[in-house]
Scaffold this motif. Structure first.
Motif, PDB file in Angstrom:
ATOM      1  N   ASP A 109       0.827  -1.202   0.000  1.00 48.68           N
ATOM      2  CA  ASP A 109       0.000   0.000   0.000  1.00 48.68           C
ATOM      3  C   ASP A 109       0.860   1.249   0.000  1.00 48.68           C
ATOM      4  N   LYS A 110       2.105   1.083   0.447  1.00 47.63           N
ATOM      5  CA  LYS A 110       3.013   2.228   0.544  1.00 47.63           C
ATOM      6  C   LYS A 110       4.330   1.830  -0.127  1.00 47.63           C
ATOM      7  N   ILE A 111       4.521   2.367  -1.329  1.00 54.23           N
ATOM      8  CA  ILE A 111       5.649   1.921  -2.143  1.00 54.23           C
ATOM      9  C   ILE A 111       6.805   2.913  -2.076  1.00 54.23           C
ATOM     10  N   GLY A 112       7.999   2.377  -1.971  1.00 51.39           N
ATOM     11  CA  GLY A 112       9.193   3.170  -2.199  1.00 51.39           C
ATOM     12  C   GLY A 112       9.743   2.786  -3.557  1.00 51.39           C
ATOM     13  N   ILE A 113      10.343   3.727  -4.255  1.00 51.30           N
ATOM     14  CA  ILE A 113      10.975   3.377  -5.540  1.00 51.30           C
ATOM     15  C   ILE A 113      12.225   4.223  -5.712  1.00 51.30           C
ATOM     16  N   VAL A 114      13.280   3.579  -6.192  1.00 48.93           N
ATOM     17  CA  VAL A 114      14.491   4.331  -6.503  1.00 48.93           C
ATOM     18  C   VAL A 114      14.708   4.244  -8.004  1.00 48.93           C
ATOM     19  N   GLY A 115      15.169   5.332  -8.583  1.00 45.70           N
ATOM     20  CA  GLY A 115      15.381   5.296 -10.025  1.00 45.70           C
ATOM     21  C   GLY A 115      16.140   6.505 -10.520  1.00 45.70           C
ATOM     22  N   THR A 116      16.416   6.446 -11.808  1.00 51.49           N
ATOM     23  CA  THR A 116      17.128   7.529 -12.489  1.00 51.49           C
ATOM     24  C   THR A 116      16.162   8.706 -12.710  1.00 51.49           C
ATOM     25  N   PRO A 117      16.668   9.851 -13.129  1.00 49.29           N
ATOM     26  CA  PRO A 117      15.791  11.004 -13.361  1.00 49.29           C
ATOM     27  C   PRO A 117      14.624  10.686 -14.306  1.00 49.29           C
TER      28      PRO A 117
END
Lengths: 304, 293
Positions: A109-117
């Motif tokens: 329900d609560k997502i973290g995401i890491v990524g490029t610009p």
């Protein structure tokens, strides 16, 4: 909680660095994270904090794939899983491809995401124009962006490491771009450096129209540029990012230094951001007259 | 943010119902409740749901805004037509027609109704893959009971001019909601609000202009072949039938599975990315949330 804060106002920089509320040089206070980190361990540490505090249920990270140094989007729901994904891989992991699945198969329900610009751009477009992302927009609770000049396909990195640096992929301990070179560190201590002139032609073509260097649309963005070795430059951008960052600082997760007091500092970040954006803006313009009275598509003008 | 707070700030100060600041004192809340009840209905826009050959999934998606739908109907829009929701036989004059489904050209009534919708509505929105691109009805070739001769289904854009596209199968409740709020601002808002709404809706209008054919192939033709793909994965996330995987960081579409809903291309940040709207995501999302409170 205004610790280590230089200004409470959103600084509207002249575009290159995006909006931000706060910029510091920082590193994780956790030795175990630093040991495996690319630089200051910011992403791993901030996700770890967010996981432990229940700010996120899980994070989409670039986890280990089928082959050495080939990342794949991976949903980390434990600190151990997070730790196994730390470090920069320098090739594409289609992070956003899991953003809906994370709320379905994984029930987040609560997502973290890491990524490029560009991936942060995709996330924000997905929140404002959720064409195929039913019920996803308000579940994104922490989007961490990483500075990015350009990316490589897995095959390109393999080409660089195996052909140019003459190393086996599985023998590589760390890869890094810094000080104008592509560095490959071997498990047994050997170091190979390739001039960026060599790496340029292997870059992913889609990167050449990108007009964002420091992940302007993330909640928090980070990268090595601007800070000393072992530290990362951190931009805290959104209200949400500011809230989480302040809590993490209050919990003692990070050591920080004012960005004005570190070398090379924001000046270098601004310089590189300006270089990238100017160069790519030119590419976008040249694409318009690529053929004879015919051009290539410009996504910034519309979907046609 | 300055522009946005001005846009939504000035709005709440006027007599029209609009986005209000998130934090309010109890007194203010009471005052607003009273104001809301006294609000003249004339401020609302009129909306109709026109049902062509579709599965009603788009309508269900609209309804899946739950409380948000009630707020929309309460504050911003009157539903003046809708087979399942409003007891009205013939298409009346309206501001916005939300059209679901493609047009069966062997069905005279459908053809008549889609033309009538165009005549009666100021803005025609194609809601969902079938209305925009034909979607799954592109594979129809007749033979089904009890009208086996109904074999040709066209996206509405092949018969009438369409103003706005909301692709996807089903289109998401959130995008339908955003378009409804923006349509309201466009038609009833002040100058700043109209400007924002226009900017927001522009890419969806450009999609309508782009044509009535969609396929996973668009990712190849208009993104990868154009040297624009950077492998973010948005297309795979958007695909309702999981026809898209990523090979070497680029999309690989299983074309046998593709239902031609148009979601992947529209979701791709390299189909359109409007720098005058998306970087304001924080303010716009806050404003939409506040508008639906």
């Amino acid at each position: 909680m205004p610790l280590m804060r230089h200004s409470n106002e959103v600084r509207e920089m002249a575009g290159e660095l995006g909006k931000y509320k706060l910029c510091v040089s920082a590193r994780s206070a956790d030795k175990a994270i630093l040991k495996k980190a690319q630089d200051g361990g910011i992403v791993t540490q901030l996700f770890k904090f967010a996981l432990e505090e229940g700010i996120i249920d899980g994070a989409i990270v670039a986890g280990p794939g089928d082959e050495p140094w080939r990342p794949r989007p991976f949903i980390a729901t434990t600190v151990e899983e997070l730790m196994s994904s730390s470090g920069t891989k320098y090739n594409i992991s289609p992070q956003v491809s899991w953003i809906k699945e994370a709320t379905r198969s994984y029930g987040l329900d609560k997502i973290g995401i890491v990524g490029t610009p560009c991936q942060m751009q995709a996330v924000r477009k997905g929140q404002l124009y959720p064409v195929g992302l039913r019920d996803v927009p308000d579940k994104i609770k922490l989007a961490i962006g990483i500075f990015c000049m350009e990316n490589f396909s897995y095959q390109s990195v393999k080409q660089l490491v195996e052909d140019h640096a003459a190393m086996k992929m599985e023998a590589v301990k760390k890869m890094e771009i810094g000080k104008g070179k592509f560095w490959v560190y071997g498990q047994r201590g050997q170091v190979v450096q390739l001039p960026l002139k060599v790496t340029h032609k292997y870059e992913q073509p889609g990167c050449h129209v990108c007009l964002d260097y420091v992940a302007n649309l993330a909640d928090v963005s980070t990268g090595s540029v601007g800070s000393p070795d072992g530290w990362s430059t951190v931009f805290v951008r959104t209200r949400n990012g500011d809230d989480i960052w302040s809590k993490a600082i209050a919990a003692g997760c990070f050591e920080t230094k004012p960005i004005e007091q570190v070398k090379p500092g924001l000046e270098l970040v601004t310089k590189l951001a300006t270089e990238k954006i100017t160069k790519n803006q030119k590419t976008v313009e040249e694409r318009a007259k690529f053929g004879v009275n015919k051009g290539l598509r410009n996504p910034y003008l519309g979907p046609k | 943010m300055g522009l946005l707070s001005r846009i939504f700030g000035t709005k709440s100060a006027s007599s029209e119902p609009k986005a209000k600041p998130a934090v309010k004192s109890d007194v203010e809340k009471k005052a607003e409740t009273i104001k809301k009840e006294e609000k003249p209905v004339a401020d609302k826009i009129t909306v109709g749901h026109v049902h062509m050959s579709g599965c009603t999934g788009c309508l269900v998606s609209l309804a899946d805004n739950y409380g948000g739908l009630l707020t929309i109907l309460d504050k911003y829009a009157d539903l003046v037509y809708g087979l399942t929701l409003a007891d009205v036989r013939h298409i009346p004059k309206m501001d916005v027609a939300l059209v679901e489904g493609s047009v069966c050209i062997q069905d005279k009534l459908s053809v008549h109704e889609i033309k009538e919708a165009r005549e009666k509505a100021a803005v025609v929105v194609a809601v969902g893959g079938c209305a925009c691109y034909g979607n799954i009805t592109r594979f129809g070739r007749g033979g089904q009971p009890n009208q086996p001769q109904h074999e040709s289904y066209l996206p509405i854009g092949d018969l009438i001019k369409v103003d706005v596209y909301i692709p996807g199968c089903a289109p998401t409740p959130q995008l339908i909601r955003n378009v409804c709020v923006m349509a309201y601002l466009l038609l009833k808002g002040n100058k700043d609000q109209q400007e924002l709404a226009k900017k927001y809706l522009t890419p969806l209008m450009q999609l309508a202009d782009r044509g009535t054919e969609a396929c996973g192939c668009d990712l190849m033709y208009d993104v990868v072949n154009q040297g624009l793909c950077m492998g973010c994965g948005s297309c795979a996330a958007a695909c309702p039938v999981r026809a898209i995987t990523h090979e070497y960081g680029k999309p690989n579409v299983n074309r046998e599975m593709c239902i031609k809903c148009g979601a992947c291309y529209a979701q791709c940040p390299r189909s359109f990315f409007n720098f005058d709207v998306i970087p304001e995501f924080e303010g716009i999302m806050d404003a939409i949330d506040a508008a639906l409170k």
